[in-house]
Design a protein around this motif. Sequence first.
Motif, short mmCIF file in Angstrom:
data_model
loop_
_atom_site.label_atom_id
_atom_site.label_comp_id
_atom_site.label_asym_id
_atom_site.label_seq_id
_atom_site.Cartn_x
_atom_site.Cartn_y
_atom_site.Cartn_z
N LEU B 126 15.07 -19.65 13.76
CA LEU B 126 14.29 -18.89 12.77
C LEU B 126 13.34 -19.84 12.07
CD1 LEU B 126 13.84 -16.25 11.23
CD2 LEU B 126 15.53 -17.02 9.60
N VAL B 127 12.06 -19.70 12.40
CA VAL B 127 11.03 -20.48 11.72
C VAL B 127 10.49 -19.63 10.58
CG1 VAL B 127 8.84 -21.68 11.96
CG2 VAL B 127 10.42 -21.59 13.87
N GLU B 128 10.56 -20.14 9.37
CA GLU B 128 10.09 -19.34 8.24
C GLU B 128 8.58 -19.18 8.33
OE1 GLU B 128 11.50 -20.21 4.42
OE2 GLU B 128 13.60 -20.17 5.01
N PRO B 129 8.09 -17.95 8.35
CA PRO B 129 6.64 -17.76 8.45
C PRO B 129 5.93 -18.19 7.18
CG PRO B 129 7.73 -15.67 8.15
CD PRO B 129 8.80 -16.68 8.32
#
Lengths: 176, 153
Positions: B126-129
Amino acid sequence: MVVTMDVKLPEESELTVPEVNISGPTLIAASFHLGKYCEHANNEFMLCRLEENDARKCINEGKAVTACTMEFFRKVKKACFNEFNQYAHCVEKSSGDFSLTHCRKTQGVMDKCMLDKLNIERPAFGYFCEARVHDTKRPKPLEEPKAVYPDATPALPEDVEKKPARFGNRFYWMTE
Amino acid sequence: MVEACQALKKQDLPPPGGYKPIPFKRIPAKTFFNGYAMFAGYIGITAGAMYLYRLNCKQIKRDEIEMRSAKMAIYPMIIAERDREFLKQIRRNRDEEAKLMADVPGWEVGTYYGEPVYTNIPPDTLVEPIFHEYYAHSSPKEWYRRAHLKLWS
């Protein structure tokens, strides 16, 4: 957005729990006793959150934190509602940044009630700034293994013959 | 004519009894302290002020620590709540993007026509946008509200 369909996200129903519907000054007023009451859940959650660095992996710990907070406020409402409200109003109205300095008298009244009825002692003023050691049952996340590159330049073998430099050293006055 | 003019002319002379003596004597200002006393006073007052400053500084530091402590005590609860809402919103954004780009051939959600932003991370990361992506499908009002939070509060 960077989030692709491969990323597993929890369903909305998994994430929906009764939230703490309480404003800032009230939380600040309750903070010391709340932190003491929910210390274990808070430590568990923060350790998980910082170790894993992924919001998806600490949902259950987070739910425990919120449940503990709700339980604390229910208890306060039952036991020390008036004393707490008086203090929270003082904190809200006395300054712009919810400073606790101006409300020592009402704080004393609330602390006494908390200690007598809920048996929660107010921690010292810097208690939550101190470093904490937390013992958890959750396994430690595995460290990322060191990257191995197939096309890396091969190193010299250990037992290779190392001859002295043929033309000496650039820093000959320092090394010899 | 010349004689008449000479008769009217009066010579400028000192007053009778002569001029008053010129007051050239130095009259110094009244001194309350000598140099040593002034230095001693300066050092004494500065020392006293430093002592009071120190007391005040300690009090301010104590209050700062107390406020930081209070904020850190409620921090886990706030982060837990924020995480849940964040994950909900990420899912909403992804569904919205899938719905919006359903008619575009070759479009894959989270990528640019199948080309991902990050290539060497595991697919389930999960890459934080960034802020603009996170608020991409919301109304501009909400966008401004969050972007100018400092101005509102």
